[in-house]
Scaffold this motif. Structure first.
Motif, mmCIF file in Angstrom:
data_model
loop_
_atom_site.group_PDB
_atom_site.id
_atom_site.type_symbol
_atom_site.label_atom_id
_atom_site.label_comp_id
_atom_site.label_asym_id
_atom_site.label_seq_id
_atom_site.Cartn_x
_atom_site.Cartn_y
_atom_site.Cartn_z
ATOM 1 N N GLY A 35 -12.042 0.725 1.027
ATOM 2 C CA GLY A 35 -10.867 1.437 0.546
ATOM 3 C C GLY A 35 -11.224 2.551 -0.407
ATOM 4 N N TRP A 47 -4.181 2.591 -4.983
ATOM 5 C CA TRP A 47 -4.719 2.539 -3.625
ATOM 6 C C TRP A 47 -4.290 3.775 -2.846
ATOM 7 C CZ3 TRP A 47 -1.762 1.971 0.976
ATOM 8 C CH2 TRP A 47 -2.524 1.804 2.144
ATOM 9 N N SER A 50 -7.351 2.728 3.297
ATOM 10 C CA SER A 50 -8.338 1.711 3.603
ATOM 11 C C SER A 50 -8.609 1.700 5.097
ATOM 12 C CB SER A 50 -7.891 0.329 3.120
ATOM 13 O OG SER A 50 -6.648 -0.019 3.662
ATOM 14 N N GLN A 103 -4.850 -4.240 -0.360
ATOM 15 C CA GLN A 103 -4.621 -2.989 -1.072
ATOM 16 C C GLN A 103 -4.641 -3.198 -2.580
ATOM 17 O OE1 GLN A 103 -0.919 -1.449 0.471
ATOM 18 N NE2 GLN A 103 -1.628 -1.483 2.577
#
Length: 121
Positions: A35, A47, A50, A103
């Protein structure tokens, strides 16, 4: 030694593009879910994107259509192609690896040292 090393950050004008790289070593390529995260001062890791071991990709709404995550398993390198960059994309960008897909930055097991991206005119 298992490690991740980011590169490719820098300064760019709004609307510009950058490609970040994350070189992995000490582990089997494609054995981790990878990620990209970013962090601004005083805030938690956010985040961005990914990629799973089957190459499925996932993106935060804020970067969908502008950022592309990919990987070269032969070289064990993760990439983040960033385009149409905005000033609010300014942050320290990190790559991270985890044995299962998530995440949640608090779960990721392995982190790089980060590379700074600054978007400014």
């Amino acid at each position: 030694q298992v490690q991740l090393l980011e590169s490719g950050g820098g300064s760019v004008q709004p609307g510009g593009s950058l490609r970040l790289s994350c070189a992995g070593s000490g582990f089997i390529p494609n054995s981790y879910y990878m990620g990209w995260f970013r962090q601004t001062p005083g805030n938690q890791h956010e985040w961005m994107a990914s990629i799973d071991t089957d190459d499925s990709t996932h993106y935060a709404d804020s970067v969908k259509g502008r950022f592309t995550i990919s990987k070269d398993n032969a070289k064990n390198i993760l990439y983040l192609e960033m385009s149409s960059l905005k000033p609010e994309d300014t942050a320290m960008y990190y790559c991270a690896a985890n044995p299962w897909p998530t995440q949640n930055p608090r779960v990721y097991k392995l982190w790089g040292q980060g590379t700074q991206v600054t978007v400014s005119s």
